[in-house]
Write a protein that holds these residues in place. Structure first.
Motif: not given
Length: 103
Positions: A10-23
């Motif tokens: 479960v990944i918690e974020m705030q509005v405006g946050d960036m998420l980088v997914v590296s697979l």
């Protein structure tokens, strides 16, 4: 930044946050990580998918990197399928899923 080790998290974020997914992947084989539609839509993909090979050799595997921005509050699964775009009736080679909670 999240990667293969975060599957099921479960990944918690705030509005405006960036998420980088590296697979892990090898786009030279025709396979690519494709995000499935979100319901509800909480993240917006930013930029194009980036590929960073692990070596200099032709066809070297590496990382496929996608970036997302949190645009609204809520919770949704974020699912990716590792597949070839032209193979429509074929199960994906791999899947990756996390749950996104934007506050």
């Amino acid at each position: 930044t999240i990667d293969d080790q975060n599957a099921g998290d479960v990944i918690e974020m705030q509005v405006g946050d960036m998420l980088v997914v590296s697979l892990d992947g090898n786009i030279t084989t025709g396979f690519n990580w494709v995000p499935a539609p979100q319901d509800p839509v909480l993240l917006e993909q930013v930029g194009d998918t980036e590929v960073t090979p692990e070596g200099e050799g032709l066809g070297a595997p590496g990382k496929i990197v996608l970036q997302f921005k949190a645009i609204s509050e809520g919770q949704t699964p974020l699912t990716f399928e590792y597949k070839r775009a032209w193979e429509e009736d074929v199960e994906p080679e791999k899947t990756f899923e996390v749950t996104i909670v934007v506050k």
